[in-house]
Structures are given as structure tokens and as C-alpha cells.
Design an enzyme around this catalytic site. Sequence first.
Site, short mmCIF file in Angstrom:
data_model
loop_
_atom_site.label_atom_id
_atom_site.label_comp_id
_atom_site.label_asym_id
_atom_site.label_seq_id
_atom_site.Cartn_x
_atom_site.Cartn_y
_atom_site.Cartn_z
N VAL A 64 0.91 -1.78 0.00
CA VAL A 64 -0.06 0.14 0.07
C VAL A 64 0.80 1.44 0.00
CG1 VAL A 64 -1.90 -0.99 0.93
CG2 VAL A 64 0.02 -0.36 2.52
N TYR A 155 5.57 4.72 15.13
CA TYR A 155 4.68 4.31 14.50
C TYR A 155 2.99 5.17 15.14
CZ TYR A 155 0.39 0.69 14.83
OH TYR A 155 -0.98 0.31 15.55
N ALA A 157 3.27 8.38 15.72
CA ALA A 157 2.99 9.35 14.24
C ALA A 157 2.18 9.41 13.43
CB ALA A 157 4.29 9.67 14.47
P1 NAP Z 1 -1.38 -8.04 11.65
O1 NAP Z 1 -2.39 -8.98 12.04
O2 NAP Z 1 0.22 -8.39 11.91
O3 NAP Z 1 -1.22 -7.52 10.57
C1 NAP Z 1 -1.41 -6.69 9.75
C2 NAP Z 1 -1.84 -6.39 8.10
O4 NAP Z 1 -1.16 -6.11 6.90
C3 NAP Z 1 -1.55 -8.00 7.33
O5 NAP Z 1 -2.68 -8.48 6.82
C4 NAP Z 1 -0.72 -7.57 6.73
O6 NAP Z 1 0.13 -9.05 5.29
C5 NAP Z 1 -0.38 -5.79 5.74
N1 NAP Z 1 0.32 -5.24 5.05
C6 NAP Z 1 1.69 -5.03 6.52
N2 NAP Z 1 2.11 -4.15 5.77
C7 NAP Z 1 1.77 -3.84 4.18
C8 NAP Z 1 1.75 -3.57 3.02
N3 NAP Z 1 2.85 -2.77 3.08
N4 NAP Z 1 1.34 -3.40 2.29
C9 NAP Z 1 0.37 -3.75 2.38
N5 NAP Z 1 -0.41 -5.06 3.19
C10 NAP Z 1 0.47 -4.82 4.13
O7 NAP Z 1 -2.10 -6.71 12.17
P2 NAP Z 1 -2.90 -6.72 12.71
O8 NAP Z 1 -2.56 -6.56 14.58
O9 NAP Z 1 -4.36 -6.74 12.45
O10 NAP Z 1 -3.61 -4.36 12.48
C11 NAP Z 1 -4.58 -4.71 12.05
C12 NAP Z 1 -4.61 -2.84 11.69
O11 NAP Z 1 -4.77 -2.09 13.49
C13 NAP Z 1 -2.87 -1.77 12.08
O12 NAP Z 1 -2.44 -0.58 10.96
C14 NAP Z 1 -1.84 -1.37 13.47
O13 NAP Z 1 -1.70 -0.84 12.90
C15 NAP Z 1 -4.10 -1.73 13.95
N6 NAP Z 1 -4.10 -1.51 15.45
C16 NAP Z 1 -3.70 -2.45 15.96
C17 NAP Z 1 -3.26 -2.95 16.87
C18 NAP Z 1 -3.08 -4.66 17.89
O14 NAP Z 1 -3.51 -3.93 19.10
N7 NAP Z 1 -3.14 -5.25 17.41
C19 NAP Z 1 -4.27 -1.63 18.26
C20 NAP Z 1 -4.08 -1.11 17.64
C21 NAP Z 1 -3.92 -0.48 15.52
P3 NAP Z 1 0.41 -10.26 4.86
O15 NAP Z 1 0.19 -11.18 5.60
O16 NAP Z 1 0.47 -10.21 3.84
O17 NAP Z 1 1.76 -9.70 5.58
#
Ligand code: NAP
Length: 242
Positions: A64, A155, A157
Site C-alpha cells: 500500500v 508508529y 506519529a
Molecule cells: P497484523 O495481524 O500484523 O496484520 C497486518 C496486516 O497488514 C497483514 O494482512 C499484512 O499482510 C498487512 N500489511 C502489512 N504491511 C502491508 C503493506 N505494506 N501493504 C499491504 N498490506 C500490508 O496486524 P493487526 O494487529 O491485525 O493490525 C491491523 C491494523 O490495526 C494495523 O493498522 C494496526 O496498526 C492497527 N492496530 C492494531 C492494534 C493491535 O493491538 N493489534 C492496536 C491498534 C491498532 P501480510 O499478511 O501479507 O503480511
Amino acid sequence: MLSGKTAIITGASRGIGEATAYKFAENHADIAIIYASNKEKAEDVCQSCIKNYGVKAMAYQCDVSDFKKVKEVIGKIKNDFSNIQILVNNAGVTKDNLLAFMSEDDFDSVISTNLKGAFNMIRHVSPIFMKNRSGSIINISSVVGVMGNAGQCNYSASKAGIIGLTKSIAKELAQRNIKCNAIAPGFIETDMTKSQLDNPFVKMIPLKEMGKPEYVAETALFLSLSQYITGEVIRVDGGLAM
Ligand code: NAP
């Protein structure tokens, strides 16, 4: 509820994005998934949407943070699906370190994926929404974008930037009936947080447990159905940032 609509969800091969794909499919939306490298897992998510909910679902590899590639992939999704109405900018990464040890590359790459990635997606999907005079953009921020967090200046920021992006886009596109909102999750059980179970923040959660990806997914569904909420940031954090 979402019959006849298509939702594009970035980062839907795992975690919150995967749960969001299922929640939207359960509510009859067709699903276009974007992933970075995990092809097999992304295809599995699509197969589950098709088998369990009878919707159309396809996966697209795309970094992305790559403006040109995002444009190309949105063109493909436009050919493959009709009535694109929802965009969930969920793809995100962490590269945590204390300021004194954080490299320029680690700062740049987190901003590129988390913040510029959302801009790239909105930039290329919004013409479709503008033409339709309808659309819902949901950006996944974080409580650390609201509160800050030591060891996560890149992160935090990027996630604070997502809030500014959300409010500006909400103001700019409201006249075309396009809504733009953000969700600020707290600690959610996914691959991203599995190494952080001993983080002191976890003990500070008033509701006394980490969140499940489904909790964020149901908030995304709520926002996608809302007619009159825009420019809002909804915390899904068990009260952590209160
Ligand atoms: P995750 O399990 O690590 O999954 C990350 C996802 O993003 C995966 O599908 C990965 O694809 C994809 N991705 C990573 N880099 C990418 C790129 N450059 N282009 C396209 N896709 C990309 O993360 P999550 O915990 O579900 O988090 C999802 C969102 O919620 C994130 O924005 C994170 O910052 C936010 N968030 C999470 C938490 C938490 O506690 N988990 C808290 C606050 C906010 P691949 O599988 O192909 O690598």
C-alpha cells in the site's frame, strides 16, 4: 445489510483485517482483500468468505505504500467488482524502538505503510466514491495515536497522522456524501501484539482483558452503515485511553 456493495479491505490476510472481511461478508458485502506477501492466507480468507457467506471475494497483492501499484490494483478491483462503497484502511506495521536507537529507515517505512498507504488508497478509491456520490472510508488508527507511547514514536506519529488525514478527508468529501472515520483500537490479540503480552499498558485496561479482532470489525461494520457520522474517531480499547 450490505448486499450489492463491495468493500475493499487492506491488510485482510490476518488479524483485524481478516475479522473485518468476515464481518462484512457475513453482512452480504462482496470483499476485495489487499495483502502484502501472505498469498496463501489471503486466499484462505477469500475461500472462507465464499464458502461461509456466499459472497464474491478476491485477493490482490499490493504494497500500500507504493502509489503506482495501488493505482494499478484499484483499477483491477474496479474491473472485477461493481458498486465499490466501502474502503477499510487497515494495513499496518510496527518497527518499535526507543528514539535513541530508531533508524531513519524504521521511521520512514512505518510512516510509508501506515500513513502514506492510507493516503494512497483514499487517493485512488475516492474518484469512484465521488462519481457515485456515496462511500464510506474507515481508517484504522490506534490509541497510541491519541496518547503517544514510549518506544513507538514512528508508529504513534503514523497513527496520529491517520486522525488528521481522517478529519481533513471527512471535511473535504462530505459534500459528495462520502463519510470518513477512524477507529482507534487499544491492545487487540493479533500477530502484531503477541510479543507484547507483558506490556504494562495491558494491566491498565479498565475492562481487564485484551480486545478481540471481532470487536474492531463490528465497529467498522457500524461505521460502514452509518448515515450521519463523519470525521469521528472511535476508541475500541476497553477504556484504556479514557
Ligand atoms: P497484523 O495481524 O500484523 O496484520 C497486518 C496486516 O497488514 C497483514 O494482512 C499484512 O499482510 C498487512 N500489511 C502489512 N504491511 C502491508 C503493506 N505494506 N501493504 C499491504 N498490506 C500490508 O496486524 P493487526 O494487529 O491485525 O493490525 C491491523 C491494523 O490495526 C494495523 O493498522 C494496526 O496498526 C492497527 N492496530 C492494531 C492494534 C493491535 O493491538 N493489534 C492496536 C491498534 C491498532 P501480510 O499478511 O501479507 O503480511
